[in-house]
Design an enzyme around this catalytic site. Structure first.
Site, PDB file in Angstrom:
ATOM      1  N   GLY A 110      46.907  38.702  24.183  1.00 40.12           N
ATOM      2  CA  GLY A 110      48.412  38.640  24.644  1.00 40.12           C
ATOM      3  C   GLY A 110      49.240  38.001  23.600  1.00 40.12           C
ATOM      4  N   ASN A 111      50.533  37.852  24.046  1.00 38.74           N
ATOM      5  CA  ASN A 111      51.456  37.257  23.041  1.00 38.74           C
ATOM      6  C   ASN A 111      52.268  36.315  23.999  1.00 38.74           C
ATOM      7  OD1 ASN A 111      53.849  38.821  24.147  1.00 38.74           O
ATOM      8  ND2 ASN A 111      52.530  40.528  23.443  1.00 38.74           N
TER       9      ASN A 111
END
Ligand code: CTP
Length: 401
Positions: free
Chosen positions: A199-200
């Site tokens: 993810g980020n």
């Protein structure tokens, strides 16, 4: 504030505005004090509270409060107070104040759905908007009784944020009525197994701020949201939740042909794991897979949408806006990378900003440049994400005009 149950939420609004450094005067209608006492508002605002033009007559209060204000916010605004504003009444301190005020007036309706949809109320809202009053869309959700629907007061921090944006010059003119707007927001998550993902750090704040401004300008807004911070749904917008880039691509592909404006503010993962394990990967058992992650490229949703417009699947008049989160390096600046990205992706407008070292992601402020396909670059000065959102929508207006 006028006399609705949501008056209790106005306490938080006063506190939010005070904490942001504003000097707040509370002017309740007499019926508002049935819900929250004057003492509460005096303590929170640090100013005396009165409801009538016959208090502090020596200070000509019925004129002075409105004259001195930089913004007037009526929250909650009942159907009754809107009717009185339309009629130009001045039968209490609040309506007298609004009659005098030359500053932006922001009306935040809160009432039961039936009252909100009543033709009289809707006509009053239209009249106020025609006169330049900013009437926010009510939130959708649980009302005082068992009923749900549009009519809830938006969250106090949403009202405070919009008020600050208006004070900072954000345009909330309701001339996006009838426009259909799609906004992607947040970060995608690419599953490795049932408990792990790539993810980020995207919070979704910029996308949600865009949705909020577009909805209050009258647009019909759909947010396609990946993972975000815990953000309230903007009043007047609907949210479609997705997890992965491919899910986001699927929903955007389905909705894009219907849209007038598409804004891709999401941080989409460029790659995903080649395969997703059905069971949690175990140390000692799946070491090879855990040590060497094999990735495959995700669809580029923005570039695909531009391509679909070229092929006539998305209307030629649809405006497509991209974002570019860049860092510069020794040879190339963040702005140069953004200019190359605009050309590569083929969108009409690109909001570029420099990221990294705690900048932008998860923050409440933003800044950068707005680039158009003709090579023009407009600097967007540091501002709240709502102010930046308003600047982006104004740039969309310029392009469409
Ligand atoms: N975007 C997209 N689909 C992707 C990747 C990005 O729609 N698979 C969109 C983003 O929502 C954003 C724009 O493209 O509007 C630019 O995103 P960014 O991640 O900066 O672009 P990339 O193409 O991934 O370029 P880079 O090589 O710099 O990561």
């Amino acid at each position: 504030m006028s006399g609705g149950i949501a008056a209790y939420k106005a306490c938080h609004l006063v506190r939010d505005l005070k904490e942001a450094g504003d000097d707040v005067r509370v002017v309740p209608t007499p019926s508002a004090l049935n819900f929250v006492g004057a003492a509460t508002f005096e303590a929170l605002s640090g100013h005396p509270v009165s409801t009538t033009v016959f208090d502090a007559v020596d200070e000509v209060q019925h004129v002075r409060v409105g004259q001195e204000a930089d913004a007037v916010v009526i929250a909650p605004a009942t159907a009754d107070v809107m009717a009185r504003l339309v009629a130009g009444r001045a039968d209490d301190l609040l309506t007298a104040t609004v009659l005098v005020a030359q500053c932006p007036v922001i009306v935040v309706p809160a009432m039961h759905t039936e009252m909100w949809w009543n033709p009289a109320t809707q006509a009053n809202v239209r009249t106020l908007r025609e006169r330049g009053v900013i009437v926010l869309e009510p939130a959708h959700g649980r009302l005082t009784g068992r009923d749900t629907g549009p009519g809830r007061l938006p969250e106090p921090d949403q009202i405070a944020e919009l008020t600050r944006a208006v004070l900072d010059g954000a345009d909330l003119t309701p001339d996006w009525a009838g426009r259909r707007v799609l906004i992607t927001a947040g970060g995608t998550q690419e599953n490795l197994d049932p408990v792990r993902f790539l993810g980020n750090r995207s919070s979704g704040r910029q996308g949600f701020a865009l949705a909020e401004i577009a909805a209050h300008r009258g647009a019909q807004v759909t947010i396609v949201a990946g993972a975000t911070d815990d953000l309230p749904t903007p009043s007047g917008a609907t949210v479609e939740k997705v997890t992965s880039a491919r899910e986001m691509a699927e929903v955007v592909g389905r909705l894009a042909p219907e849209m007038d404006v598409i804004i891709m503010a999401a941080a989409v993962a460029d790659f995903r794991p080649v395969s997703q394990a059905d069971a949690k990967m175990k140390k000692g058992h799946d070491d090879a897979a855990l040590q060497l992650l094999e990735l495959v490229e995700n669809p580029d949703i923005l570039a695909t949408t531009v391509q679909q417009r070229r092929e006539g699947l998305v209307p030629a008049e649809t405006t497509i806006v991209g974002f570019a989160a860049e860092t510069g390096d020794g040879q190339t600046s963040a702005l140069e990378y953004a200019q190359a990205k605009l050309t590569r992706k083929g969108c009409d407008l690109l909001m570029a900003n420099e990221v990294g070292e705690g900048r932008v992601f998860g923050q409440t402020r933003n800044s950068g440049w707005l680039l158009t396909a003709d090579g023009a670059v407009t600097e967007v000065p540091d501002g709240s994400k709502h102010v930046v959102a308003a600047a982006i929508l104004s740039a969309v207006d310029d392009l469409r005009n």
